[in-house]
Design a protein around this motif. Structure first.
Motif, PDB file in Angstrom:
ATOM      1  N   ALA A   5       6.893 -14.851  10.175  1.00 35.58           N
ATOM      2  CA  ALA A   5       6.282 -13.532  10.328  1.00 35.58           C
ATOM      3  C   ALA A   5       5.410 -13.190   9.130  1.00 35.58           C
ATOM      4  O   ALA A   5       4.291 -12.696   9.283  1.00 35.58           O
ATOM      5  N   VAL A   6       5.919 -13.435   7.934  1.00 38.51           N
ATOM      6  CA  VAL A   6       5.156 -13.136   6.724  1.00 38.51           C
ATOM      7  C   VAL A   6       3.887 -13.977   6.670  1.00 38.51           C
ATOM      8  O   VAL A   6       2.807 -13.476   6.326  1.00 38.51           O
ATOM      9  N   ASP A   7       3.991 -15.256   7.027  1.00 35.69           N
ATOM     10  CA  ASP A   7       2.820 -16.130   6.991  1.00 35.69           C
ATOM     11  C   ASP A   7       1.733 -15.656   7.946  1.00 35.69           C
ATOM     12  O   ASP A   7       0.545 -15.880   7.700  1.00 35.69           O
ATOM     13  N   SER A   8       2.117 -14.981   9.026  1.00 36.12           N
ATOM     14  CA  SER A   8       1.117 -14.506   9.988  1.00 36.12           C
ATOM     15  C   SER A   8       0.186 -13.466   9.370  1.00 36.12           C
ATOM     16  O   SER A   8      -0.936 -13.276   9.844  1.00 36.12           O
ATOM     17  N   LEU A   9       0.642 -12.789   8.312  1.00 35.88           N
ATOM     18  CA  LEU A   9      -0.200 -11.794   7.657  1.00 35.88           C
ATOM     19  C   LEU A   9      -1.468 -12.413   7.086  1.00 35.88           C
ATOM     20  O   LEU A   9      -2.504 -11.753   6.993  1.00 35.88           O
ATOM     21  N   GLN A  10      -1.388 -13.686   6.718  1.00 39.64           N
ATOM     22  CA  GLN A  10      -2.545 -14.365   6.140  1.00 39.64           C
ATOM     23  C   GLN A  10      -3.619 -14.664   7.179  1.00 39.64           C
ATOM     24  O   GLN A  10      -4.750 -14.999   6.823  1.00 39.64           O
ATOM     25  N   LEU A  11      -3.283 -14.545   8.457  1.00 37.02           N
ATOM     26  CA  LEU A  11      -4.251 -14.812   9.519  1.00 37.02           C
ATOM     27  C   LEU A  11      -5.127 -13.597   9.822  1.00 37.02           C
ATOM     28  O   LEU A  11      -6.058 -13.688  10.621  1.00 37.02           O
ATOM     29  N   VAL A  12      -4.818 -12.468   9.186  1.00 38.30           N
ATOM     30  CA  VAL A  12      -5.514 -11.212   9.462  1.00 38.30           C
ATOM     31  C   VAL A  12      -6.465 -10.877   8.311  1.00 38.30           C
ATOM     32  O   VAL A  12      -6.060 -10.869   7.149  1.00 38.30           O
ATOM     33  N   ALA A  13      -7.711 -10.603   8.632  1.00 37.33           N
ATOM     34  CA  ALA A  13      -8.668 -10.085   7.643  1.00 37.33           C
ATOM     35  C   ALA A  13      -8.619  -8.564   7.696  1.00 37.33           C
ATOM     36  O   ALA A  13      -8.638  -7.977   8.779  1.00 37.33           O
ATOM     37  N   ARG A  14      -8.536  -7.928   6.519  1.00 38.24           N
ATOM     38  CA  ARG A  14      -8.422  -6.466   6.441  1.00 38.24           C
ATOM     39  C   ARG A  14      -9.548  -5.907   5.573  1.00 38.24           C
ATOM     40  O   ARG A  14      -9.908  -6.498   4.563  1.00 38.24           O
ATOM     41  N   GLU A  15     -10.028  -4.727   5.963  1.00 40.08           N
ATOM     42  CA  GLU A  15     -11.121  -4.085   5.227  1.00 40.08           C
ATOM     43  C   GLU A  15     -11.003  -2.579   5.374  1.00 40.08           C
ATOM     44  O   GLU A  15     -10.566  -2.081   6.424  1.00 40.08           O
ATOM     45  N   LEU A  16     -11.378  -1.856   4.340  1.00 39.27           N
ATOM     46  CA  LEU A  16     -11.400  -0.397   4.370  1.00 39.27           C
ATOM     47  C   LEU A  16     -12.786   0.096   3.979  1.00 39.27           C
ATOM     48  O   LEU A  16     -13.393  -0.418   3.036  1.00 39.27           O
ATOM     49  N   SER A  17     -13.271   1.106   4.682  1.00 36.96           N
ATOM     50  CA  SER A  17     -14.525   1.734   4.291  1.00 36.96           C
ATOM     51  C   SER A  17     -14.250   2.713   3.152  1.00 36.96           C
ATOM     52  O   SER A  17     -13.122   3.188   2.990  1.00 36.96           O
ATOM     53  N   PRO A  18     -15.249   3.044   2.353  1.00 36.88           N
ATOM     54  CA  PRO A  18     -15.092   4.132   1.381  1.00 36.88           C
ATOM     55  C   PRO A  18     -14.932   5.458   2.109  1.00 36.88           C
ATOM     56  O   PRO A  18     -15.180   5.552   3.316  1.00 36.88           O
ATOM     57  N   PHE A  19     -14.511   6.482   1.371  1.00 35.58           N
ATOM     58  CA  PHE A  19     -14.474   7.825   1.960  1.00 35.58           C
ATOM     59  C   PHE A  19     -15.887   8.240   2.345  1.00 35.58           C
ATOM     60  O   PHE A  19     -16.844   8.005   1.617  1.00 35.58           O
ATOM     61  N   GLY A  20     -16.024   8.869   3.526  1.00 37.42           N
ATOM     62  CA  GLY A  20     -17.333   9.311   3.996  1.00 37.42           C
ATOM     63  C   GLY A  20     -17.182  10.472   4.950  1.00 37.42           C
ATOM     64  O   GLY A  20     -16.193  11.192   4.921  1.00 37.42           O
ATOM     65  N   GLY A  21     -18.165  10.658   5.807  1.00 33.36           N
ATOM     66  CA  GLY A  21     -18.131  11.760   6.757  1.00 33.36           C
ATOM     67  C   GLY A  21     -18.641  13.053   6.148  1.00 33.36           C
ATOM     68  O   GLY A  21     -18.891  13.147   4.940  1.00 33.36           O
ATOM     69  N   ASP A  22     -18.760  14.074   6.982  1.00 32.60           N
ATOM     70  CA  ASP A  22     -19.311  15.350   6.537  1.00 32.60           C
ATOM     71  C   ASP A  22     -18.481  15.986   5.430  1.00 32.60           C
ATOM     72  O   ASP A  22     -19.021  16.645   4.526  1.00 32.60           O
ATOM     73  N   GLU A  23     -17.170  15.802   5.482  1.00 36.62           N
ATOM     74  CA  GLU A  23     -16.287  16.416   4.484  1.00 36.62           C
ATOM     75  C   GLU A  23     -15.808  15.408   3.436  1.00 36.62           C
ATOM     76  O   GLU A  23     -14.984  15.749   2.589  1.00 36.62           O
TER      77      GLU A  23
END
Length: 208
Positions: A5-23
């Motif tokens: 199960a832990v090894d499966s985490l390496q198969l996932v690419a993750r990304e976050l956008s910076p804070f944005g939007g009107d507020e």
């Protein structure tokens, strides 16, 4: 087994956008993973109401554009786009908040499918500081693992059973997921110490 199960985490690419939007408080969490299953199989598992409980949780509603769905004891929302077998877009409504989930599928060589996932939400600064992206990211990691087990191995049991949630496998997976989302937060520009501290609090919240 814990390592699988832990090894499966390496198969996932993750990304976050910076804070944005009107507020200035909108962020998008992104995940992608190649699944060893045909695009039609993945689409059916992700969109058909009689298939979703086999890997995620019970759902009711109307499976059509403009229809509403309700996950048992969890979020509900409206189906905005359902372009088989490519794109699903829904609102994700929980606790009075409305956010947006988009799934894009791409056929790859052979019988593989690229699963792209986005969750866009407005996030209050104090909540982000306390838990970071893992507050929802850990749950989505568990959901994606459940989907992968279903379409690749034919497992028809949701991952988040009480027995699994209390296991050493689950605790290791949750900790690994929290750390992975902390790394994504740091890569997006978040303070490293704050991101790691938020990940530790997320792990504690999930594991009790």
């Amino acid at each position: 087994m814990v390592d699988k199960a832990v090894d499966s985490l390496q198969l996932v690419a993750r990304e976050l956008s910076p804070f944005g939007g009107d507020e200035g408080k909108t962020r998008t969490l992104r995940m992608s993973r190649t699944l060893a299953a045909p695009i039609g199989t993945v689409w059916a598992a992700a969109t058909e109401f009689d298939r979703i409980p086999l890997w995620f949780m019970p759902v009711s509603g109307e499976a059509r554009i403009g229809g509403r769905y309700q996950l048992d004891g969890n979020a509900g929302g409206e189906i905005l786009v359902c372009d088989a077998p490519r794109t699903l877009r829904i609102t994700w409504e929980y606790g009075g908040d409305v956010s947006y989930v988009t799934v894009n599928l791409t056929k790859k060589d052979g019988s593989a499918t690229l699963f792209d996932f986005e969750h866009t939400a407005d996030v209050e600064a104090d909540r982000w500081a306390e838990y970071g992206p893992g507050a929802v990211g850990v749950g989505w990691d568990m959901g994606l693992l459940g989907l992968a087990r279903h379409v690749e191995l034919g497992i028809a049991t949701p991952l988040e059973t009480p027995e699994w949630s209390a296991s050493d496998e689950a605790k290791a997976f949750i900790a690994g997921s929290s750390e992975s989302w902390a790394a994504a937060a740091i890569a997006s520009g978040d303070d490293p110490d704050a991101a790691r501290a938020a990940a530790a609090r997320t792990t504690a919240a999930y594991t009790g």
